[in-house]
Design an enzyme around this catalytic site. Sequence first.
Site, PDB file in Angstrom:
ATOM      1  N   LYS B  42       0.857  -1.203   0.000  1.00  0.00           N
ATOM      2  CA  LYS B  42       0.000   0.000   0.000  1.00  0.00           C
ATOM      3  C   LYS B  42       0.887   1.244   0.000  1.00  0.00           C
ATOM      4  O   LYS B  42       1.905   1.285   0.709  1.00  0.00           O
ATOM      5  CB  LYS B  42      -0.898  -0.048   1.246  1.00  0.00           C
ATOM      6  CG  LYS B  42      -1.993   1.004   1.288  1.00  0.00           C
ATOM      7  CD  LYS B  42      -2.916   0.763   2.487  1.00  0.00           C
ATOM      8  CE  LYS B  42      -4.015   1.798   2.600  1.00  0.00           C
ATOM      9  NZ  LYS B  42      -4.917   1.555   3.747  1.00  0.00           N
ATOM     10  N   SER B 117      -9.808   1.547   2.879  1.00  0.00           N
ATOM     11  CA  SER B 117      -8.958   2.335   2.015  1.00  0.00           C
ATOM     12  C   SER B 117      -7.908   1.507   1.263  1.00  0.00           C
ATOM     13  O   SER B 117      -7.308   2.001   0.322  1.00  0.00           O
ATOM     14  CB  SER B 117      -8.240   3.404   2.843  1.00  0.00           C
ATOM     15  OG  SER B 117      -7.369   2.787   3.790  1.00  0.00           O
ATOM     16  N   SER B 141     -10.034  -0.880   7.176  1.00  0.00           N
ATOM     17  CA  SER B 141      -9.469  -0.694   5.830  1.00  0.00           C
ATOM     18  C   SER B 141      -8.712  -1.893   5.265  1.00  0.00           C
ATOM     19  O   SER B 141      -8.292  -1.848   4.109  1.00  0.00           O
ATOM     20  CB  SER B 141      -8.548   0.530   5.814  1.00  0.00           C
ATOM     21  OG  SER B 141      -9.313   1.701   5.857  1.00  0.00           O
TER      22      SER B 141
END
Lengths: 101, 444
Positions: B42, B117, B141
């Site tokens: 990420k 997210s 997330s």
Amino acid sequence: MSAISAEEIKHLATLARLTFSETEEAQLTSQLPHIIEFVDQVSKISKNEKSEETLVVDQAELRDDEISSQNLTSEELSNLSPAWRESQVEVPGVFNERTDD
Amino acid sequence: MKCQECLTKEPMTDQFNVFLHPDLLPITEGEGELSGVEIAIKDNILVKNWPATASSKILEGFISPYDATVITKLKKAGATLIGKTNLDEFAMGSSTENSAFGPTKNPWNPEYVPGGSSGGSAAAVAAGYAAASLGTDTGGSIRQPASFCGLTGLKPTYGSVSRYGLIALASSLDVIGPMAYDAETVERIYQVIAGKDSNDQTTFDYTYKAKNAKISELKIGLPKELWDLEIDPEVKKATTELMNFLKDEGAKFVDISLPSIEFALPAYYIILPAEASSNLSRYDGIRFRQSVKKEGQSLIDRYFETRALFGSEVKRRILLGTFVLSVGHYDSYYQAAMNVKAMAEKDHRQAFEKVDLLLSPTTPTLPFKFGARKDPVEMYKSDLMTVAANLAGVPGISLPCGLSKSGLPIGAQLIAGHNKEDLLLSVAKQFQLKTSYHKERPKL
């Protein structure tokens, strides 16, 4: 509903160093009171529920000495800033220059 | 464990907008227990000499000068890092629609969001671009995108994985964790990244060891406050697949109440903006490169000009954080939210004196279409099922447990007490030995 005026939103924006387009400002003026109304549900919690416990892990907070184990070079640091002069980060003046009226 | 699809897709076509910085070359440094495992990272986790934007224009051009601790550990274990994945800007969102670099599409159906997210990290694995990925979980997330993309996603105990080198959102809630199709791969990665780190004083002494839990000896709680929510019937039905498996294996089920759950989401949307407004104050146009020197421009004007680069959701949350921390509102909002957090910790501790696990759907709804949730509060409700575990600091896992009639993945969530990742992963592995939901793949 927890009221928050357009003026208060502008003041908060100044405190947070934020600017908004006209579209964003219109959205915020309509959305922020709704969001504040939503989070206001926490006020239903009785004051008696107040607890001293705020740690999420079941242990005392530890404070160790901070021992430097790695250092960035001047070159690496200069790459992280937009302006660099004589081994220092170059920033605009904090105060405006004094002018004689 | 090598991702075969990755080897056959040269050059990689990123039809779902999974990766940011597509020119990066894969990194393999050490050799060890993760040799051959290709992992996507990420883009809010620092990898030395790679860009890190957290999907924000404000960090465009920033190159990480050091590795996050989790990256150091992955490299040492021989993992191959294949790229940086898209996310909601600064991890603020539940759909990856808030990325400054465009939304990621769900590989199961590109008209639908992959969740957020960590939507890019989830979609990278779902599309077969990576065998596994790292995400971050502040309010759900990892678990919510894992659910939307048919993956297993672990949100570890707060403090069991170092946050050093993670671009901070809400420091008291953020935790890094792995995602993969199967629990075994998730476990292998978690074993490597978990543990104390002198660079993060919220970490504690902890070594993960796999266990073989006897499901017949487990008591499982069904939190009333979660099951009473409006849940899509298909989600409810799929979650019962996991319940039925556990019942068949001899687990006992009881209804349980955790009253703080009712207030967890509003409390979260006070604590997160409060911490984020503080954490994001560092983006001033002086540090982290972004801003151009202009003659005669004052420092304050430079702040305003630089911070105009934040996206709308980030600005909204900074403003909300500034509001709840301001004089006259601190006690009504921030202190009340911290009381809820303390209640959540207490409720979970008491619950785990009675039961071993809590079970619920991961999300109340199926994945939704792009643009379907324009009202911020409706979007925030995506975290209804997941957020209490973050307030309590306990671990949770989302497991694939079925597909909807329209072919979209559904996840079920298990929550355990502090440091009981071994229990979560043991149950998950046993479930996946007997079922094939984690073997379903999207038709690309």
